[in-house]
Scaffold this motif. Structure first.
Motif, PDB file in Angstrom:
ATOM      1  N   SER A 299       0.854  -1.173   0.000  1.00 29.35           N
ATOM      2  CA  SER A 299       0.000   0.000   0.000  1.00 29.35           C
ATOM      3  C   SER A 299       0.896   1.231   0.000  1.00 29.35           C
ATOM      4  N   PRO A 300       0.356   2.385  -0.417  1.00 32.64           N
ATOM      5  CA  PRO A 300       1.189   3.589  -0.468  1.00 32.64           C
ATOM      6  C   PRO A 300       1.675   4.017   0.914  1.00 32.64           C
ATOM      7  N   GLU A 301       1.046   3.506   1.965  1.00 33.38           N
ATOM      8  CA  GLU A 301       1.445   3.952   3.295  1.00 33.38           C
ATOM      9  C   GLU A 301       2.663   3.197   3.832  1.00 33.38           C
ATOM     10  N   THR A 302       3.177   2.245   3.051  1.00 34.60           N
ATOM     11  CA  THR A 302       4.355   1.520   3.527  1.00 34.60           C
ATOM     12  C   THR A 302       5.604   2.341   3.230  1.00 34.60           C
ATOM     13  N   ILE A 303       6.264   2.856   4.292  1.00 35.27           N
ATOM     14  CA  ILE A 303       7.366   3.793   4.087  1.00 35.27           C
ATOM     15  C   ILE A 303       8.693   3.064   3.884  1.00 35.27           C
ATOM     16  N   LEU A 304       8.738   1.797   4.335  1.00 35.21           N
ATOM     17  CA  LEU A 304       9.982   1.039   4.282  1.00 35.21           C
ATOM     18  C   LEU A 304       9.641  -0.381   3.820  1.00 35.21           C
ATOM     19  N   ARG A 305      10.221  -0.798   2.693  1.00 28.63           N
ATOM     20  CA  ARG A 305       9.907  -2.134   2.179  1.00 28.63           C
ATOM     21  C   ARG A 305      11.176  -2.966   2.076  1.00 28.63           C
ATOM     22  N   LEU A 306      11.172  -4.109   2.752  1.00 28.81           N
ATOM     23  CA  LEU A 306      12.300  -5.023   2.631  1.00 28.81           C
ATOM     24  C   LEU A 306      11.822  -6.245   1.868  1.00 28.81           C
ATOM     25  N   ARG A 307      12.552  -6.632   0.831  1.00 29.70           N
ATOM     26  CA  ARG A 307      12.154  -7.801   0.050  1.00 29.70           C
ATOM     27  C   ARG A 307      13.314  -8.784  -0.019  1.00 29.70           C
ATOM     28  N   ASP A 308      13.095  -9.948   0.580  1.00 27.24           N
ATOM     29  CA  ASP A 308      14.062 -11.049   0.491  1.00 27.24           C
ATOM     30  C   ASP A 308      15.468 -10.633   0.959  1.00 27.24           C
ATOM     31  N   VAL A 309      15.527  -9.758   1.977  1.00 33.99           N
ATOM     32  CA  VAL A 309      16.820  -9.220   2.412  1.00 33.99           C
ATOM     33  C   VAL A 309      17.678 -10.306   3.067  1.00 33.99           C
ATOM     34  N   THR A 310      18.870 -10.517   2.518  1.00 33.32           N
ATOM     35  CA  THR A 310      19.778 -11.554   3.001  1.00 33.32           C
ATOM     36  C   THR A 310      21.159 -10.958   3.227  1.00 33.32           C
ATOM     37  N   VAL A 311      21.677 -11.136   4.438  1.00 34.51           N
ATOM     38  CA  VAL A 311      22.969 -10.560   4.799  1.00 34.51           C
ATOM     39  C   VAL A 311      23.836 -11.650   5.405  1.00 34.51           C
ATOM     40  N   ARG A 312      25.113 -11.653   5.081  1.00 37.32           N
ATOM     41  CA  ARG A 312      26.027 -12.626   5.701  1.00 37.32           C
ATOM     42  C   ARG A 312      27.237 -11.907   6.262  1.00 37.32           C
ATOM     43  N   TYR A 313      27.723 -12.421   7.393  1.00 35.10           N
ATOM     44  CA  TYR A 313      29.031 -11.990   7.909  1.00 35.10           C
ATOM     45  C   TYR A 313      30.025 -13.065   7.490  1.00 35.10           C
ATOM     46  N   GLY A 314      30.811 -12.799   6.470  1.00 32.86           N
ATOM     47  CA  GLY A 314      31.672 -13.848   5.935  1.00 32.86           C
ATOM     48  C   GLY A 314      30.785 -14.973   5.416  1.00 32.86           C
ATOM     49  N   ARG A 315      30.953 -16.199   5.977  1.00 26.13           N
ATOM     50  CA  ARG A 315      30.097 -17.313   5.543  1.00 26.13           C
ATOM     51  C   ARG A 315      28.863 -17.457   6.409  1.00 26.13           C
ATOM     52  N   ASN A 316      28.891 -16.772   7.586  1.00 25.87           N
ATOM     53  CA  ASN A 316      27.789 -16.973   8.529  1.00 25.87           C
ATOM     54  C   ASN A 316      26.573 -16.151   8.136  1.00 25.87           C
ATOM     55  N   PRO A 317      25.421 -16.822   8.040  1.00 23.34           N
ATOM     56  CA  PRO A 317      24.214 -16.061   7.718  1.00 23.34           C
ATOM     57  C   PRO A 317      23.834 -15.166   8.887  1.00 23.34           C
ATOM     58  N   ALA A 318      23.459 -13.918   8.608  1.00 26.48           N
ATOM     59  CA  ALA A 318      23.013 -13.011   9.662  1.00 26.48           C
ATOM     60  C   ALA A 318      21.528 -12.728   9.513  1.00 26.48           C
TER      61      ALA A 318
END
Lengths: 243, 297
Positions: free
Chosen positions: A3-22
């Motif tokens: 909806s237009p009221e969503t100010i922040l959208r995260l889609r499938d966000v994937t972060v790793r520290y080196g090999r370790n999934p965060a």
């Protein structure tokens, strides 16, 4: 969610520290003007999520979009509040000088603070009830006042989205109530707050919405539903297994 | 009376070498006073001290190869300083050794190498001169280097005041608003090395940092505002330099040592008597509280 009221959208966000999934495949939308707690056990990725939104963590996958269709929200500004222990409270600096730092990003390095800047600083100091202590060194404040100095700096920045890392950590009961009160009034004014919180009771009492993490998304939405027994078990048990 | 005062305070500066020494110390007080504040507030005091020691072999090798060329001495010192900083960063990442031990070990090795090198050189200048400074040796070229490094430091502080303040106070916020913390950090370290080299003649390599740290940590005991701490630190460094050079002249001691001793006296007195942050106030408050507790019991 889109909806237009969503100010922040995260889609499938994937972060790793080196090999370790965060963080693994986080998809979530933050409504404009909401108070949202980011919850989860230690190492669940609460701080990492804030840092990813600030653009400090390279994303392995996914994207983060800030802003919505509302013309005033096309380029919302983010303000980040550090954890209390990250600040050297003995630093020779006054309350006013810290709040003035909020204006630095809008000034070229050699320009002095103008009238409009000073007015914003004054307003931020007044709104957070720091007028009587504005010339004090930051060590000579109560814990609640210290926390409010950094909220005032974020206000002076003219931020639309406030990202807070454990804002309640180290605060006593009175300071916790003061801060709760501030968040409630911000919610009424339509400011968006996203805070990493480790205390589930406090989160339930203060925040209407929650995002429960255990490196992946366990639940999001209304805080009561997010903090159901089943979700908590899942988040905290997976958390322990992963750790 | 007046003539006694004049003999003590004015007469020494009739000598050209004393004028050179004073001017050089005053110029370096400006930059040292400013840089010292950042080092103290970022808790880099010990690292700066270690860094200053590690410059010695660079200076020795440069001196061996190029003689007393200021540019060569600076380049040599810079390379030695960078090798120590990079080496300790590598050691702490690639081995089990933590950063402070790595830095401490490397600076000892470098300092040892420097002392060995300089003590083997057939030279007019002795080792003590490099270590502790001698006001007799300030040449025109040294004065020019002191003026240049002082001016550069002042310009950097005026031009990048906000970045320096933010990087010192809240590096996370600095980064959040798009600041370049790494560049500020490296810039401060490079200016520190530059000013240490410029202070080599008057202060010596071991005591040079005294002109940076002691006035800054003294000002820290008195000031609750960053800009005031900077100004007071510079003023103290200048006062200590004048007093120290006079002491050096009248008592016949090395100028670096006498300047450090004068600055040290300011610091120790402040540590005891500063009203808000000194020891005497804390002890008095503690005694008052205990008396009060005993009275009410």
């Amino acid at each position: 969610m889109h909806s237009p009221e969503t100010i922040l959208r995260l889609r499938d966000v994937t972060v790793r520290y080196g090999r370790n999934p965060a963080l693994e495949g986080i998809t979530v939308g933050i409504p404009c003007g909401s108070l949202t707690a980011i919850l989860g056990p230690n190492g669940a990725g609460k701080s990492t999520l804030l840092k990813a939104i600030l653009g400090w963590m390279p994303l392995v996958r996914g994207d983060i979009r800030i802003g919505d269709a509302h013309p005033q929200h096309a380029l919302p500004r983010l303000a980040y509040l550090p954890q209390r222990h990250a600040i050297d409270w003995d630093f020779p600096i006054t309350v006013r000088a810290v709040v003035e730092q909020g204006r630095y990003p809008s000034l070229s390095p050699w320009r002095r603070l103008g009238g409009a800047d000073r007015e914003r600083v004054d307003r931020a100091i007044a709104e957070l009830d720091l007028g009587t202590v504005s010339d004090r060194q930051i060590c000579r404040l109560s814990g609640g006042q210290q926390q409010r100095v950094f909220l005032a700096r974020a206000l002076a920045q003219g931020a639309d989205i406030f990202l807070l890392d454990e804002p309640f950590a180290g605060l006593d009961l009175i300071a916790t109530e003061e801060l709760t009160h501030i968040f409630r009034s911000w919610e009424k004014q339509g400011r968006t707050v996203l805070a990493a919180v480790h205390d589930l009771h406090l989160a339930r009492a203060v925040f209407p919405r929650g995002v429960l993490l255990a490196r992946e998304l366990v639940a999001e939405g209304e805080i009561g539903a997010v903090l159901s027994e089943e979700h908590i078990n899942r988040a905290f048990r997976t958390g322990h297994l992963l750790l | 009376m007046l003539s006694t005062l004049s003999t003590f305070f004015i007469a020494p500066f009739h000598y050209g070498f004393m004028q050179h020494g004073l001017l050089s110390a005053l110029l370096l007080s400006l930059s040292g006073g400013l840089l010292g504040c950042v080092l103290v507030l970022r808790r880099l005091a010990l690292m700066g001290d270690a860094l200053s020691h590690s410059l010695l072999p660079g200076i020795g090798i440069a001196w061996l190869l190029f003689g007393l060329s200021t540019t060569a001495l600076f380049a040599g010192a810079l390379v030695a300083g960078l090798l120590t900083a990079l080496g300790s960063a590598l050691l702490s990442r690639l081995t089990r050794v933590k950063e402070d031990s790595a830095f401490g070990s490397l600076f000892l090795i470098f300092f040892g190498a420097g002392v060995a090198l300089l003590s083997r050189l057939p030279t007019r200048l002795n080792l003590a001169h490099f270590l502790f400074g001698s006001i007799l040796g300030v040449s025109n070229a040294d004065l020019r280097l002191a003026a240049a490094s002082s001016a550069l430091t002042l310009l950097v502080f005026l031009g990048f005041y906000r970045s320096i303040l933010l990087e010192t106070f809240d590096p996370v916020f600095h980064r959040a608003i798009g600041g370049h913390g790494g560049i500020v950090h490296l810039g401060i370290l490079a200016l520190t090395v530059l000013n240490l080299v410029a202070a080599l003649q008057t202060m010596g390599i071991v005591l040079g940092l005294g002109l940076f740290l002691l006035p800054a940590v003294t000002a820290y005991l008195w000031c609750d505002r960053f800009e005031r701490m900077l100004s007071l630190s510079v003023a103290l460094a200048m006062a200590g330099s004048v007093a120290g050079i006079l002491l050096s002249y009248h008592a016949g001691v090395a100028s670096g040592a006498s300047i450090v001793l004068c600055l040290g006296a300011f610091f120790l007195l402040s540590a005891i008597f500063s009203p808000n942050h000194g020891a005497a106030g804390k002890v008095a408050a503690w005694i008052r509280d205990h008396r009060h507790a005993a009275d009410t019991r």
